[in-house]
Every structure is written in structure tokens, then in C-alpha cells.
Design a protein around this motif. Sequence first.
Motif, PDB file in Angstrom:
ATOM      1  N   HIS A   1     -15.031   8.204  -7.607  1.00  0.00           N
ATOM      2  CA  HIS A   1     -15.514   7.731  -7.929  1.00  0.00           C
ATOM      3  C   HIS A   1     -15.422   7.621  -9.676  1.00  0.00           C
ATOM      4  O   HIS A   1     -14.220   6.874 -10.781  1.00  0.00           O
ATOM      5  N   GLN A   2     -15.682   8.812  -9.969  1.00  0.00           N
ATOM      6  CA  GLN A   2     -15.167   9.047 -11.208  1.00  0.00           C
ATOM      7  C   GLN A   2     -14.055   8.768 -11.797  1.00  0.00           C
ATOM      8  O   GLN A   2     -12.944   8.823 -12.854  1.00  0.00           O
ATOM      9  N   ILE A   3     -13.068  10.064 -10.896  1.00  0.00           N
ATOM     10  CA  ILE A   3     -11.626  10.197 -11.188  1.00  0.00           C
ATOM     11  C   ILE A   3     -10.858   8.801 -10.921  1.00  0.00           C
ATOM     12  O   ILE A   3      -9.951   8.817 -11.888  1.00  0.00           O
ATOM     13  N   LEU A   4     -11.767   8.258  -9.976  1.00  0.00           N
ATOM     14  CA  LEU A   4     -10.818   6.721  -9.766  1.00  0.00           C
ATOM     15  C   LEU A   4     -10.926   6.064 -10.844  1.00  0.00           C
ATOM     16  O   LEU A   4      -9.791   5.123 -11.709  1.00  0.00           O
ATOM     17  N   LEU A   5     -11.949   5.680 -11.788  1.00  0.00           N
ATOM     18  CA  LEU A   5     -12.404   5.117 -12.854  1.00  0.00           C
ATOM     19  C   LEU A   5     -11.435   5.363 -14.213  1.00  0.00           C
ATOM     20  O   LEU A   5     -11.237   4.936 -15.069  1.00  0.00           O
ATOM     21  N   ARG A   6     -11.626   6.898 -14.333  1.00  0.00           N
ATOM     22  CA  ARG A   6     -10.504   7.460 -15.408  1.00  0.00           C
ATOM     23  C   ARG A   6      -8.858   7.659 -14.894  1.00  0.00           C
ATOM     24  O   ARG A   6      -8.231   7.036 -16.177  1.00  0.00           O
ATOM     25  N   GLN A   7      -8.313   7.557 -13.968  1.00  0.00           N
ATOM     26  CA  GLN A   7      -7.049   6.789 -13.358  1.00  0.00           C
ATOM     27  C   GLN A   7      -6.810   6.097 -13.371  1.00  0.00           C
ATOM     28  O   GLN A   7      -5.688   5.140 -13.605  1.00  0.00           O
ATOM     29  N   ILE A   8      -7.803   4.927 -12.488  1.00  0.00           N
ATOM     30  CA  ILE A   8      -6.976   3.879 -12.226  1.00  0.00           C
ATOM     31  C   ILE A   8      -6.238   2.568 -13.839  1.00  0.00           C
ATOM     32  O   ILE A   8      -4.889   2.975 -13.487  1.00  0.00           O
ATOM     33  N   GLY A   9      -6.500   3.035 -15.049  1.00  0.00           N
ATOM     34  CA  GLY A   9      -6.052   2.474 -16.162  1.00  0.00           C
ATOM     35  C   GLY A   9      -5.758   0.702 -15.410  1.00  0.00           C
ATOM     36  O   GLY A   9      -5.800   0.191 -14.921  1.00  0.00           O
ATOM     37  N   SER A  10      -4.059   0.430 -16.036  1.00  0.00           N
ATOM     38  CA  SER A  10      -2.972  -0.744 -15.297  1.00  0.00           C
ATOM     39  C   SER A  10      -2.195   0.051 -14.148  1.00  0.00           C
ATOM     40  O   SER A  10      -1.667  -1.399 -13.625  1.00  0.00           O
ATOM     41  N   LYS A  11      -2.795   1.285 -13.685  1.00  0.00           N
ATOM     42  CA  LYS A  11      -1.256   0.831 -12.172  1.00  0.00           C
ATOM     43  C   LYS A  11      -2.358   0.094 -11.204  1.00  0.00           C
ATOM     44  O   LYS A  11      -2.809   1.327 -10.177  1.00  0.00           O
ATOM     45  N   VAL A  12      -3.353  -0.016 -11.042  1.00  0.00           N
ATOM     46  CA  VAL A  12      -4.432  -0.239 -10.000  1.00  0.00           C
ATOM     47  C   VAL A  12      -3.631  -0.485  -8.959  1.00  0.00           C
ATOM     48  O   VAL A  12      -4.710  -0.702  -7.426  1.00  0.00           O
ATOM     49  N   ASP A  13      -2.845  -0.919  -8.669  1.00  0.00           N
ATOM     50  CA  ASP A  13      -2.172  -1.349  -7.358  1.00  0.00           C
ATOM     51  C   ASP A  13      -1.360   0.380  -6.529  1.00  0.00           C
ATOM     52  O   ASP A  13      -1.179   0.833  -5.228  1.00  0.00           O
ATOM     53  N   ASP A  14      -1.485   1.087  -7.287  1.00  0.00           N
ATOM     54  CA  ASP A  14      -1.078   2.559  -7.293  1.00  0.00           C
ATOM     55  C   ASP A  14      -2.431   3.289  -6.626  1.00  0.00           C
ATOM     56  O   ASP A  14      -2.724   4.080  -5.578  1.00  0.00           O
ATOM     57  N   PHE A  15      -3.461   3.065  -6.653  1.00  0.00           N
ATOM     58  CA  PHE A  15      -4.750   2.765  -5.755  1.00  0.00           C
ATOM     59  C   PHE A  15      -5.648   1.445  -4.949  1.00  0.00           C
ATOM     60  O   PHE A  15      -6.612   2.260  -3.836  1.00  0.00           O
ATOM     61  N   ILE A  16      -4.975   0.688  -4.270  1.00  0.00           N
ATOM     62  CA  ILE A  16      -5.291  -0.079  -3.487  1.00  0.00           C
ATOM     63  C   ILE A  16      -5.265   0.318  -2.313  1.00  0.00           C
ATOM     64  O   ILE A  16      -5.930   0.397  -1.330  1.00  0.00           O
ATOM     65  N   PRO A  17      -4.363   1.162  -2.082  1.00  0.00           N
ATOM     66  CA  PRO A  17      -4.212   1.049  -0.330  1.00  0.00           C
ATOM     67  C   PRO A  17      -5.998   2.702   0.149  1.00  0.00           C
ATOM     68  O   PRO A  17      -6.258   2.676   0.891  1.00  0.00           O
ATOM     69  N   TYR A  18      -5.886   3.499  -1.319  1.00  0.00           N
ATOM     70  CA  TYR A  18      -6.951   4.628  -1.363  1.00  0.00           C
ATOM     71  C   TYR A  18      -8.633   3.321  -1.676  1.00  0.00           C
ATOM     72  O   TYR A  18      -9.535   4.461  -1.101  1.00  0.00           O
ATOM     73  N   LEU A  19      -7.648   2.592  -2.262  1.00  0.00           N
ATOM     74  CA  LEU A  19     -10.032   2.097  -2.340  1.00  0.00           C
ATOM     75  C   LEU A  19     -10.174   1.221  -0.488  1.00  0.00           C
ATOM     76  O   LEU A  19     -11.255   0.869  -0.062  1.00  0.00           O
ATOM     77  N   SER A  20      -8.864   0.777  -0.547  1.00  0.00           N
ATOM     78  CA  SER A  20      -8.970   0.477   1.286  1.00  0.00           C
ATOM     79  C   SER A  20      -9.979   0.989   2.238  1.00  0.00           C
ATOM     80  O   SER A  20     -10.950   0.498   3.211  1.00  0.00           O
ATOM     81  N   SER A  21      -9.569   2.365   2.027  1.00  0.00           N
ATOM     82  CA  SER A  21     -10.804   2.838   3.188  1.00  0.00           C
ATOM     83  C   SER A  21     -12.420   3.285   3.064  1.00  0.00           C
ATOM     84  O   SER A  21     -13.405   3.561   3.854  1.00  0.00           O
ATOM     85  N   TYR A  22     -12.379   2.473   1.361  1.00  0.00           N
ATOM     86  CA  TYR A  22     -13.977   2.722   1.747  1.00  0.00           C
ATOM     87  C   TYR A  22     -14.579   0.999   2.207  1.00  0.00           C
ATOM     88  O   TYR A  22     -13.545   0.169   1.653  1.00  0.00           O
ATOM     89  N   PRO A  23     -15.901   1.093   1.610  1.00  0.00           N
ATOM     90  CA  PRO A  23     -16.499  -0.045   2.386  1.00  0.00           C
ATOM     91  C   PRO A  23     -16.424  -0.818   1.254  1.00  0.00           C
ATOM     92  O   PRO A  23     -16.643  -0.733  -0.037  1.00  0.00           O
ATOM     93  N   LYS A  24     -16.902  -2.379   1.503  1.00  0.00           N
ATOM     94  CA  LYS A  24     -16.330  -3.433   0.419  1.00  0.00           C
ATOM     95  C   LYS A  24     -17.603  -3.157  -0.973  1.00  0.00           C
ATOM     96  O   LYS A  24     -17.149  -3.518  -2.207  1.00  0.00           O
ATOM     97  N   ASP A  25     -18.929  -2.761  -0.623  1.00  0.00           N
ATOM     98  CA  ASP A  25     -19.468  -2.484  -1.598  1.00  0.00           C
ATOM     99  C   ASP A  25     -19.701  -1.604  -2.690  1.00  0.00           C
ATOM    100  O   ASP A  25     -19.408  -1.639  -3.602  1.00  0.00           O
ATOM    101  N   GLN A  26     -18.334  -0.349  -1.851  1.00  0.00           N
ATOM    102  CA  GLN A  26     -18.080   1.021  -3.017  1.00  0.00           C
ATOM    103  C   GLN A  26     -17.083   0.434  -3.847  1.00  0.00           C
ATOM    104  O   GLN A  26     -16.770   1.024  -4.904  1.00  0.00           O
ATOM    105  N   ARG A  27     -16.319  -0.461  -3.066  1.00  0.00           N
ATOM    106  CA  ARG A  27     -14.491  -0.941  -3.677  1.00  0.00           C
ATOM    107  C   ARG A  27     -15.241  -1.775  -4.905  1.00  0.00           C
ATOM    108  O   ARG A  27     -14.586  -1.755  -6.055  1.00  0.00           O
ATOM    109  N   ILE A  28     -16.081  -2.068  -5.305  1.00  0.00           N
ATOM    110  CA  ILE A  28     -16.138  -3.217  -6.052  1.00  0.00           C
ATOM    111  C   ILE A  28     -17.045  -2.451  -6.388  1.00  0.00           C
ATOM    112  O   ILE A  28     -16.921  -2.586  -8.035  1.00  0.00           O
ATOM    113  N   VAL A  29     -17.736  -1.714  -6.814  1.00  0.00           N
ATOM    114  CA  VAL A  29     -18.552  -0.933  -7.637  1.00  0.00           C
ATOM    115  C   VAL A  29     -17.483   0.045  -8.614  1.00  0.00           C
ATOM    116  O   VAL A  29     -17.627  -0.246 -10.026  1.00  0.00           O
TER     117      VAL A  29
END
Length: 233
Positions: free
Chosen positions: A60-88
Motif C-alpha cells: 500500500h505504501q509503495i502504491l501511494l507513493r507511485q500512483i500520482g497522476s497515473k492512476v490508470d496504470d495501477f487499476i489492473p493491479y488494484l483489481s486483485s485486492y478486495p474492495k475495502d483495501q482498494r478504497i483504502v
Amino acid sequence: MPTEKNISITKSLVLLTVSIVLAISLNQSVALAAVANDAVKAVAALIKSLGQSKNLLQEHQILLRQIGSKVDDFIPYLSSYPKDQRIVVLLGAAEQKGLIKPTEKLRWNHDLLNGKIDEDDLIEMLRANQSSEEVMKSVNAMIPKIKHDNLSSEARETLKLIDNGGPFPYAQDGTVFHNREGKLPTKSPHYYHEYTVKSSNSNGRGAQRIITGENGVKYFTDDHYQSFKEIKP
């Protein structure tokens, strides 16, 4: 000096020993095996849980640092998480970018989990660098509802074609709807698609359309995009 691993093993053995002694003192040989087995499972589950939590936290910490303005690059990766974790993760990224206040996160988390706010709206916030106030204006746009059974037979037939993937009567069917009139909530450029509802009293395509969104939402317009109704089951 004892290592942390040795200390952990020692604690586990102590727990097992206590369980065994308790079972023997009760003179219940069946209980002996059950209690000992439960203790082993409990220790293993705890260790596994702690290990997973640590890994998830790091990710999560790595994702938060990297997402920035490129959220679409992380959507496929985040989809493997449960909804509550994606929201966090997504709320944390929005807070880091200053798009949402820390005091708003709890309410947003609750509304997202309960379907009052769509997860796509949160993603759009990050994608477009919108403030939470701007997003909520779109979310709360007053669009009237219409039940599926109250639609005309032509509109219901178009919905069937959409569900079946065609065949559609017009080449324009399925093309991107750009929402230029701004009557629908603001989304990403390719979020909406439009389909023609055949009109018996029109020689051309007429003024009736069904607009679909990526999250499954559907809208009906009978005045060529000047007003919409959200289609409900």
C-alpha cells in the motif's frame, strides 16, 4: 543470545505444553488431541496473518507513493485486492494529492462501501485531479429515475440488444458519447457509449437514445441529450 525466531518458537511450545497439561488434568484423551491441534492452528494462523498484514502494508505504501497522476496504470493491479483495501489505497492517494481532507476520509470510506459513492468516482477524482467538492457535485446531480418496465417497448428492445452485444441497427451504436451538454456526471472521455432507440414516427435515428456507463449504469433520453432519466431495474 536468543533470536526472535527462537523466542517465537519457545512461546509456541509453551502454549502447546499448557494446552497438553490442561487436557491431561481433565483426563480427556480426545480433548488432548483437539486442544493441541487447535493451539497449533491458532499460532500458525496468527503468524500468517501478521506476515500478510505486513506485506499488504508495504505494498500500500509503495502504491501511494507511485500512483500520482497515473492512476490508470495501477487499476489492473488494484483489481486483485478486495474492495475495502482498494478504497483504502485510493483514498490515501487522494489525501496525499490534497484532493480530499483527512476529516472526509471516514465518510467517503463509508459511502463507498455502501454504494452511495461509486468507486469510479474516486478513481476519476485522482485521474482528473478534482477536489472532493467537485466530484460530489457530479455524484449528487439530480437525475430522475425511470423503471425498466415503464420504458417504451422500443427502448426495452434496445436494452436487450445491448445486453446481447448486438446486432445493432445503426453504425453509430456503441460509439463514445462525449457528454458535451454536461447533463450527466463528469467522467473520463471514454466512459459513456450511446445506442439508438428506434422511433416508429421518425425516418432517421430520431431523438431517443440509451447511454451506458462503464460501471453498468444506463440512462434514457427522448429529446436528443437535453434531459436524461436513469434506468432502474
